[in-house]
Design an enzyme around this catalytic site. Structure first.
Site, PDB file in Angstrom:
ATOM      1  CB  CYS A  94     -21.175-107.402  19.809  1.00 52.24           C
ATOM      2  SG  CYS A  94     -22.537-107.211  20.962  1.00 52.24           S
ATOM      3  CB  CYS A 149     -24.174-109.125  18.856  1.00 55.96           C
ATOM      4  SG  CYS A 149     -24.199-107.354  19.190  1.00 55.96           S
TER       5      CYS A 149
END
Length: 104
Positions: A29, A32
């Protein structure tokens, strides 16, 4: 079995610490990974007041499902074992600090 033990540990973290922030993330991600340095910095700076733990949703999907995590990154704030706030997506360090300050 290991996943089950780790989830129990996350539950223990929530139940045995008054102020907890769980960061639900995945290695793949992008947002993230963008948030990671901020999370690590605050975890180190605030370790005496707030317990910050990362939860990889690929490794612990049942635990993520327990808290209805549908998008990542998702930050869930706990006070005395109860979820009190959540944020999905990127967040600035100053906004994250404000949310953490409300836990104390």
């Amino acid at each position: 079995m290991e996943n089950q033990l780790e989830q129990i540990n996350f539950t223990n973290v929530i139940e045995n610490n008054s102020n907890v922030l769980l960061d639900f993330y995945a290695d793949w991600c992008g947002p993230c990974q963008t948030l990671l340095p901020t999370i690590n910095k605050l975890a180190d700076e605030l370790k005496d007041n707030v317990t910050i733990k990362k939860v990889n949703v690929d490794e612990y999907p049942e635990f993520a499902a327990k808290f209805n995590v549908r998008s990542i990154p998702t930050l869930i704030f706990f006070k005395d074992g109860e979820p009190t706030d959540r944020h999905t997506g990127l967040i600035t360090e100053s906004n994250l600090r404000s949310k953490i300050d409300r836990l104390k």
